[in-house]
Scaffold this motif. Structure first.
Motif, PDB file in Angstrom:
ATOM      1  N   ASN A   1     -37.223 -15.973  33.322  1.00 20.13           N
ATOM      2  CA  ASN A   1     -37.008 -16.635  34.604  1.00 20.13           C
ATOM      3  C   ASN A   1     -38.105 -16.215  35.582  1.00 20.13           C
ATOM      4  OD1 ASN A   1     -36.011 -17.929  36.841  1.00 20.13           O
ATOM      5  ND2 ASN A   1     -34.030 -16.862  36.870  1.00 20.13           N
TER       6      ASN A   1
ATOM      7  N   VAL B   1     -24.819 -23.667  34.386  1.00 15.05           N
ATOM      8  CA  VAL B   1     -23.970 -23.917  35.548  1.00 15.05           C
ATOM      9  C   VAL B   1     -22.619 -24.466  35.100  1.00 15.05           C
ATOM     10  CG1 VAL B   1     -23.731 -25.254  37.681  1.00 15.05           C
ATOM     11  CG2 VAL B   1     -25.968 -24.316  37.044  1.00 15.05           C
TER      12      VAL B   1
ATOM     13  N   VAL C   1     -27.143 -27.858  42.377  1.00 10.83           N
ATOM     14  CA  VAL C   1     -27.518 -26.682  41.588  1.00 10.83           C
ATOM     15  C   VAL C   1     -27.618 -27.095  40.127  1.00 10.83           C
ATOM     16  CG1 VAL C   1     -26.913 -24.324  40.951  1.00 10.83           C
ATOM     17  CG2 VAL C   1     -26.267 -25.189  43.197  1.00 10.83           C
TER      18      VAL C   1
ATOM     19  N   ASP D   1     -29.722 -26.099  36.053  1.00 10.63           N
ATOM     20  CA  ASP D   1     -30.053 -24.948  35.218  1.00 10.63           C
ATOM     21  C   ASP D   1     -31.534 -24.584  35.175  1.00 10.63           C
ATOM     22  OD1 ASP D   1     -27.341 -24.423  34.046  1.00 10.63           O
ATOM     23  OD2 ASP D   1     -27.597 -26.503  33.427  1.00 10.63           O
TER      24      ASP D   1
ATOM     25  N   GLN E   1     -29.441 -23.070  49.506  1.00 11.19           N
ATOM     26  CA  GLN E   1     -29.628 -22.328  48.266  1.00 11.19           C
ATOM     27  C   GLN E   1     -30.801 -22.929  47.505  1.00 11.19           C
ATOM     28  OE1 GLN E   1     -26.301 -22.932  45.549  1.00 11.19           O
ATOM     29  NE2 GLN E   1     -25.777 -24.843  46.581  1.00 11.19           N
TER      30      GLN E   1
ATOM     31  N   HIS F   1     -31.387 -22.317  38.767  1.00 11.00           N
ATOM     32  CA  HIS F   1     -31.079 -20.979  38.245  1.00 11.00           C
ATOM     33  C   HIS F   1     -32.258 -20.348  37.516  1.00 11.00           C
ATOM     34  CE1 HIS F   1     -26.379 -20.879  38.326  1.00 11.00           C
ATOM     35  NE2 HIS F   1     -26.907 -21.126  39.508  1.00 11.00           N
ATOM     36  N   TYR F   2     -32.995 -21.177  36.737  1.00 10.24           N
ATOM     37  CA  TYR F   2     -34.089 -20.636  35.927  1.00 10.24           C
ATOM     38  C   TYR F   2     -35.343 -21.486  36.127  1.00 10.24           C
ATOM     39  CZ  TYR F   2     -30.033 -18.581  33.616  1.00 10.24           C
ATOM     40  OH  TYR F   2     -28.851 -17.925  33.364  1.00 10.24           O
TER      41      TYR F   2
END
Length: 493
Positions: free
Chosen positions: A11, A23, A239, A241, A267, A271-272
């Protein structure tokens, strides 16, 4: 063989390898930055194409449902990758005296054809920036309302300093604001900005600018960085992945995306973050000005002075898979020729494994039974294709030893080898057998030619009913005939 496995991914956001946790259980949202379509697909396009194709294939193989979104940039990407200069597509359209969307359509089709030849699967969704102007305008409004942007003479700019007061601008690339400021110079035509660090969310179009749309602020066009934030949110949610792209996009493109996401949603939204390294030539980044620019069409035909020969699409794909996606990969004729030999050796084993002799009394071999686990362990360790290929070549050596009668194996071990070589090579690594495909294509061409010959004989004998029946049957199969003075030409639709 490969279901319900853990997958580890490097990541860029945390600068570490992490256990992948989606997610939504069992589902993956994957967004990858696609090309700006103003020129032919080149060697630099091949690496992300192949890298994220293998990721897409692997995630599906180990049991996930994947929505893979890869965008097409057809507006807003200016010449210097910042906020000045001419739109790259508009410039191409002006030089070639075409409509911008003619340029887009031409090079999008060529890109698709190049990816098809590399056996890159099409994405689930392939949105274009110009088709999402409404979403981009709505996103600009949200960032303005949050206080992270300002209007200046009809253009809207993201306020990087204001954002950095509460968030870290530079988290992906490991920069801080002072370092970024020191490496930034003021550019002509950007006096509307409060700071050279700020970037455009919406640009007011100059009178000569070809592509522009109405907005609350001006007749203009969206900034390059805005499109991916808008389209990824539309198709994957607030959101998701994985966001992928080349390392050259980490700064400023992905850094700006992350800032836009955070400013508008509260946000980061991803995530990655995943970045593939570059393909270089003699250690230099590929570029037209350096004389080392190679299109994929030139690579496949050998029509470039840099090339000693033509290289098949599967040779190029194998060459890319030999290096880990985060490692630099240097092009050379010697490296491609070595890849060609390796690819052919692997494909020969894929063909041979089905017919190698077996002995029902031979003892089971643990080294064969362990191969599937080893290959998936490598692939699930941040897409380690070089190690996976090494395991496959262990299988190749066993196949060749059995073929040469230096080793005996039982039917179950042959099934393991056959399943492993066929499944991983084709389904996950995406390597298809060009020799087999070529033979199949030759067979089809020969059969069509035979039917065309029979039709020509029927015409010569004035057997019009047979001639028309053969013509109509070929047409139903997608084969178009064109009678000429020299005979008959045919094409497949």
């Amino acid at each position: 063989m490969a279901m319900a496995r853990e997958f580890y991914i490097y990541n860029t956001l945390s600068h570490s390898k992490e256990l992948f946790k989606p997610v939504h259980p069992g589902r993956v949202g994957l967004y990858v930055c696609g090309p700006t379509v103003y020129g032919d697909a080149h060697l630099g396009h091949a690496r992300p194409g192949v890298t994220y194709d293998v990721l897409f294939r692997l995630l599906r193989k180990i049991g996930y449902q994947v929505r893979y979104v890869r965008n097409i940039t057809d507006v807003g990407h200016l010449e210097n990758d910042a906020d000045s200069g001419e739109d790259k597509i508009a410039k191409k359209a002006r030089l070639e005296q075409l409509e911008p969307m003619e340029v887009v359509q031409t090079y999008t089709l060529r890109y698709h054809e190049a990816m098809r030849r590399l056996n890159v699967l099409p994405p689930s969704i392939e949105p274009r920036a110009s088709g999402h102007i409404i979403e981009q305008i709505a996103l600009v409004k949200k960032i303005l309302e949050a206080g992270y942007a300002y209007e200046s003479n009809g253009s809207i700019y993201f306020d990087v300093a204001r954002y950095d007061e509460k968030h870290h601008y530079g988290v992906l690339s490991g920069r801080n604001l002072e370092d970024t400021r020191e490496g930034t110079r003021s550019l002509d035509g950007q006096d509307d900005k409060r700071s050279p660090l700020d970037f455009a969310l919406w640009k007011k179009a100059a009178p000569e600018h070809i592509m522009h749309w109405p907005s609350p602020w001006s007749e203009g066009f969206p900034g390059w960085h805005l499109e991916c934030s808008a389209m990824s949110q539309k198709y994957l949610g607030d959101v998701f992945d994985i966001h992928g792209g080349g390392m050259d996009l980490m700064f400023p493109h992905h850094e700006c995306e992350l800032a836009q996401n955070t400013a508008s949603r509260g946000q980061g939204g991803v995530h990655y973050w995943m970045h593939n390294n570059m393909i270089t030539i003699k250690g230099q980044k590929m570029g037209k000005s350096l004389g080392n620019f190679i299109t994929l069409s030139e690579l496949f035909t050998g029509r470039n002075d840099v090339l000693d020969q033509a290289y098949s699409p599967m040779t190029v794909r194998f060459f890319i898979l030999q290096a880990h996606y985060r490692s630099p990969l240097d092009f050379s004729n010697e490296a491609l020729q070595a890849a060609e030999k390796g690819y052919r050796r692997l494909m020969q084993a894929v063909r041979d494994v089905k017919s190698i002799p077996v002995s029902p009394t031979a003892a089971a071999r643990p080294e064969i039974a362990s191969l599937p686990e080893k290959v998936y362990e490598a692939l699930c360790d941040d897409l380690n294709t070089p190690t996976a290929l090494s395991v496959l070549f262990d299988a190749v050596r066993i196949v060749n030893s059995v073929k040469d009668k230096l080793l005996e194996i039982n039917p179950a071990d042959r099934d393991t080898l056959s399943s492993l070589l066929g499944e991983v090579t084709s389904d996950v690594l995406g390597l298809c057998d060009e020799a087999s495909d070529s033979a199949s294509a030759g067979l089809v061409d020969g059969l069509i030619g035979l039917v065309v010959e029979q039709r020509q004989q029927a015409k010569a004998q004035k057997d019009w009913a047979t001639s028309d029946r053969l013509r109509d049957r070929l047409k139903e199969l997608g084969v178009q005939l064109k009678d000429t003075k020299e005979g008959c030409e045919w094409t497949v639709e």
